[in-house]
Design an enzyme around this catalytic site. Structure first.
Site, short mmCIF file in Angstrom:
data_model
loop_
_atom_site.label_atom_id
_atom_site.label_comp_id
_atom_site.label_asym_id
_atom_site.label_seq_id
_atom_site.Cartn_x
_atom_site.Cartn_y
_atom_site.Cartn_z
N CYS A 1 29.64 -29.05 -14.80
CA CYS A 1 30.64 -29.84 -14.00
C CYS A 1 29.98 -30.90 -13.13
O CYS A 1 29.04 -30.89 -12.36
CB CYS A 1 31.30 -28.62 -13.14
SG CYS A 1 32.82 -29.45 -11.98
N LEU A 2 29.98 -31.88 -13.80
CA LEU A 2 29.53 -33.39 -13.44
C LEU A 2 30.54 -34.39 -13.89
O LEU A 2 30.67 -34.71 -15.17
CB LEU A 2 28.06 -33.50 -13.95
CG LEU A 2 27.24 -34.82 -13.47
CD1 LEU A 2 27.10 -34.80 -11.95
CD2 LEU A 2 26.10 -34.89 -14.25
#
Length: 163
Positions: free
Chosen positions: A94-95
């Protein structure tokens, strides 16, 4: 990087030969992409700082650079098993900068580079470590319940999977 460099040499050799227009068009697009990548990979050879919970671990990431790079983001997966609120144990990350479209405006843009991706990944281990909006909910809840036990589990994962 050696693979990219040798591919560029082959592509340069093809410029002088007679190839079909479709083939030379395809070669030209890949060649531009490869030239960008060779330049960016050379810039990434500096050491990154490590601190925080994940200090001392060696984490391996797989990066797939699509043909449409740099108009679309690379696909990145963590190959090292990790106990992290923003990385699942199966490697999903999750970026926001890895998203082609992002609500907050921090997603991928053609001005971003692989260097930005590496710095973003590095930040997930320090200042972007986010327990409030986790991908791995179990890890985030573990941290909220017992920070010391969370740290112990992270250290155990590093000893077992990230040496």
């Amino acid at each position: 990087m050696l693979t990219l460099a040798s591919k560029l040499k082959r592509d340069d050799g093809l410029k002088g030969s007679r190839a079909s227009p479709a083939a030379s068009d395809s070669t030209r697009r890949v060649s531009v992409r490869d030239r960008l990548l060779v330049k960016e990979v050379a810039e990434l050879e500096a050491n990154l700082p490590y601190e925080g919970y994940y200090q001392g671990g060696k984490f391996q990431f797989e990066t797939e650079v699509p043909d449409a790079y740099n108009m679309v983001p690379p696909k990145v997966k963590c190959l090292t098993r990790i106990w992290h609120p923003n990385i699942t144990e199966t490697g999903e990350i999750c970026l926001s900068l890895l998203r082609e479209h992002s609500i907050d405006g921090t997603g991928w843009a053609p001005t971003r580079t692989l260097k930005d991706v590496v710095w973003g990944l590095n930040s997930l281990f320090t200042d972007l470590l986010n327990f409030d909006d986790p991908l791995n909910i179990e890890a985030a809840e573990h941290h909220l319940r017992d920070k010391e036990d969370f740290r112990s589990k992270v250290e155990d994962y590093i000893k077992r999977f990230a040496r």
